[in-house]
Design a protein around this motif. Structure first.
Motif, PDB file in Angstrom:
ATOM      1  N   ARG A  51      13.522 -68.439 -81.362  1.00 11.81           N
ATOM      2  CA  ARG A  51      14.790 -67.824 -80.951  1.00 11.81           C
ATOM      3  C   ARG A  51      15.283 -66.828 -82.005  1.00 11.81           C
ATOM      4  NH1 ARG A  51      15.857 -73.174 -79.115  1.00 11.81           N
ATOM      5  NH2 ARG A  51      17.025 -73.638 -81.012  1.00 11.81           N
TER       6      ARG A  51
ATOM      7  N   GLU B 101       9.428 -66.003 -73.053  1.00 10.56           N
ATOM      8  CA  GLU B 101       9.527 -67.131 -73.988  1.00 10.56           C
ATOM      9  C   GLU B 101       8.189 -67.854 -74.124  1.00 10.56           C
ATOM     10  OE1 GLU B 101      12.695 -70.640 -74.998  1.00 10.56           O
ATOM     11  OE2 GLU B 101      12.232 -70.298 -72.887  1.00 10.56           O
TER      12      GLU B 101
ATOM     13  N   THR C 274      16.011 -61.211 -77.010  1.00  8.49           N
ATOM     14  CA  THR C 274      16.652 -62.471 -76.605  1.00  8.49           C
ATOM     15  C   THR C 274      17.033 -62.461 -75.136  1.00  8.49           C
ATOM     16  OG1 THR C 274      17.526 -62.763 -78.844  1.00  8.49           O
ATOM     17  CG2 THR C 274      18.531 -64.073 -77.104  1.00  8.49           C
TER      18      THR C 274
ATOM     19  N   ALA D 214      14.213 -63.429 -72.466  1.00  8.03           N
ATOM     20  CA  ALA D 214      13.496 -64.703 -72.617  1.00  8.03           C
ATOM     21  C   ALA D 214      12.962 -65.266 -71.306  1.00  8.03           C
ATOM     22  CB  ALA D 214      14.395 -65.732 -73.304  1.00  8.03           C
TER      23      ALA D 214
END
Length: 237
Positions: A115, A89, A124, A127
């Motif tokens: 996102r 992330e 996803t 992350a």
């Protein structure tokens, strides 16, 4: 709409020209593959398009309001970069830094966009993972997402599947194709894989001893294109 127009470019470094007489145009929505022999100047061309170095002669004109900080870039990775100790992330979000100015924090809109892009590139679930613990294919998808955070207009990809296994390669090509067809992101990609060029490209720029620029169909029917296809098939045999 024309995004990039290159006219009579001469490229080189340390005062030595390696490529001259280069003319081509990239329109919004194009998928341009740059092909050619090793050492022909493909990476030098990409650095020049990014304004990381200047052409020795000729002009590069940007249209449709395109700014240099609106060009996303996925370079070839070094061993040091593959071992970077940050979360997925964090790396993805760093793609926004070029447009933040002096603002110290990411906005809610940027976090939401990140996102959404991570979902699009299928990372996803990664992350919170440390980047250096990921596979090569996963790392490339992370860096692609980071480049998308910098821009949704145009991406420059320098051999994005280099060193990846067949499954990761197919995944990467599929994601790039979806970005081009569904999100209308313009793609400029250096590639050695003539088979995938035939599958995905809309246009081809061949550089080296001979120059060619045109549609994929024109390239595949040209002498230079047919020669490269034959060479690729023989290499796989």
């Amino acid at each position: 709409m024309k995004l990039i127009t290159c006219e009579n470019l001469t490229l080189g470094y340390e005062g030595k020209a390696i490529l001259s007489g280069l003319n081509f145009t990239v329109n919004s929505g194009d998928y341009l593959c740059i092909v050619g022999e090793n050492g022909s100047g493909k990476s030098t061309l990409m650095k020049t398009l990014l304004h990381l170095q200047s052409p020795m002669a000729g002009t590069i004109t940007m249209g449709d309001g395109l700014k240099i900080n609106e060009i996303g870039y996925l370079p070839q990775q070094t061993a040091l970069q593959r071992d970077f100790p940050a979360s997925v992330e964090e790396i993805v979000m760093s793609g926004f830094l070029g447009r933040m100015g002096l603002r110290p924090f990411y906005t809610k809109a940027e976090k939401k966009e990140a996102r959404e892009l991570m979902e699009k590139t299928r990372i996803t679930d990664l992350a919170d993972r440390c980047y250096r613990e990921l596979s090569g294919g996963q790392q490339q998808r992370v860096l692609l997402t980071r480049a998308l955070c910098a821009t949704r207009k145009i991406l420059l990809l320098d051999e994005p599947v280099s060193g990846l296994d067949p499954v990761a390669t197919a995944d990467m090509y599929q994601i790039i194709s979806e970005l081009n067809k569904e999100d209308h992101v313009t793609i400029i990609m250096i590639s050695h894989d003539i088979g995938e060029v035939a599958n995905y490209a809309s246009h081809v720029l061949h550089i080296g001893h001979r120059l060619f620029f045109g549609t994929k169909e024109e390239y595949m029917n040209s002498k230079i294109g047919k020669h490269l296809v034959t060479a690729g098939e023989e290499a796989k045999a």
